[in-house]
Motif scaffolding. Structure first.
Motif, short mmCIF file in Angstrom:
data_model
loop_
_atom_site.label_atom_id
_atom_site.label_comp_id
_atom_site.label_asym_id
_atom_site.label_seq_id
_atom_site.Cartn_x
_atom_site.Cartn_y
_atom_site.Cartn_z
N ALA A 143 0.83 -1.21 0.00
CA ALA A 143 0.00 0.00 0.00
C ALA A 143 0.86 1.26 0.00
O ALA A 143 0.56 2.22 -0.72
CB ALA A 143 -0.93 -0.01 1.21
N LEU A 144 1.92 1.27 0.79
CA LEU A 144 2.80 2.44 0.81
C LEU A 144 3.48 2.66 -0.54
O LEU A 144 3.59 3.79 -1.02
CB LEU A 144 3.85 2.28 1.91
N MET A 145 3.92 1.57 -1.17
CA MET A 145 4.55 1.71 -2.48
C MET A 145 3.54 2.19 -3.52
O MET A 145 3.87 3.02 -4.38
CB MET A 145 5.16 0.37 -2.90
N PHE A 146 2.31 1.71 -3.45
CA PHE A 146 1.28 2.17 -4.38
C PHE A 146 1.00 3.65 -4.19
O PHE A 146 0.92 4.41 -5.17
CB PHE A 146 0.00 1.35 -4.18
N LEU A 147 0.87 4.09 -2.95
CA LEU A 147 0.60 5.51 -2.70
C LEU A 147 1.77 6.38 -3.13
O LEU A 147 1.56 7.50 -3.64
CB LEU A 147 0.29 5.73 -1.22
N ARG A 148 2.99 5.90 -2.98
CA ARG A 148 4.16 6.66 -3.42
C ARG A 148 4.15 6.81 -4.94
O ARG A 148 4.44 7.88 -5.46
CB ARG A 148 5.43 5.97 -2.96
N GLU A 149 3.82 5.75 -5.65
CA GLU A 149 3.76 5.82 -7.12
C GLU A 149 2.58 6.67 -7.60
O GLU A 149 2.65 7.29 -8.64
CB GLU A 149 3.66 4.42 -7.71
N LEU A 150 1.50 6.70 -6.83
CA LEU A 150 0.31 7.44 -7.22
C LEU A 150 0.56 8.94 -7.26
O LEU A 150 -0.11 9.67 -7.99
CB LEU A 150 -0.83 7.11 -6.25
#
Length: 131
Positions: free
Chosen positions: A62-69
Motif C-alpha cells: 500500500a505504501l509503495m502504491f501511494l508513493r507511485e500514485l
C-alpha cells in the motif's frame, strides 16, 4: 491571483465523495464475508516462523502504491472507464468461488489479492494518463 474557475476546479478535485466511500465500505464488508476462508488461511500461515513477515506485505504494498500514485495528477472531468476494474473484481469472485467449491483455502486467499487489485483499478483508473 487565483480565478474563481481555478478555485472551483480545485474544490471539485478535493471534495469528499460520501457515496464512493460508502460503496467501498460495502464492497469491503461483502468481500470480507466472501473471502473469509482465505483470510483465515493467511492468518494461520502468518503465525508460522517462515511466513511471519506476511502482515508487512500488504502494508508495504500500500505504501509503495501511494508513493507511485503521487506521480500522476488527477484528471479533470468525469472518470473515463471503470470496467477493467469491475472485470478484475468479477474474476476474483470467480476464483474465490472455485476455491470454495474445491475447498482449497489458498485459492481463496489468492482471489482476495486479485480482488484488492480490482478495487485499486476501479478507484485509480481516473488518475492514469490515457494515450
Amino acid at each position: 491571483m487565483a480565478s474563481s474557475e481555478n478555485i472551483t476546479a480545485i474544490r471539485d478535485r478535493t471534495s469528499f465523495n460520501g457515496a464512493g466511500v460508502f460503496l467501498l465500505a460495502l464492497a469491503t464488508v461483502a468481500a470480507g464475508w466472501f473471502f473469509i476462508d482465505g483470510l483465515d488461511a493467511l492468518l494461520l500461515a502468518w503465525q508460522t516462523p517462515e511466513y511471519s513477515h506476511g502482515p508487512l506485505i500488504p502494508a508495504l504494498s500500500a505504501l509503495m502504491f501511494l508513493r507511485e500514485l503521487k506521480q500522476y495528477p488527477p484528471q479533470d472531468g468525469p472518470v473515463p472507464d471503470r470496467w477493467p476494474g469491475v472485470a478484475v473484481i468479477a474474476l476474483a469472485f470467480g476464483f474465490g468461488a472455485l476455491g470454495k467449491l474445491a475447498q482449497v483455502d489458498d485459492i481463496v486467499a489468492y482471489a482476495t489479492i486479485i480482488w484488492v487489485a480490482g478495487i485499486i483499478l476501479v478507484g485509480s483508473i481516473s488518475r492514469c494518463d490515457k494515450p
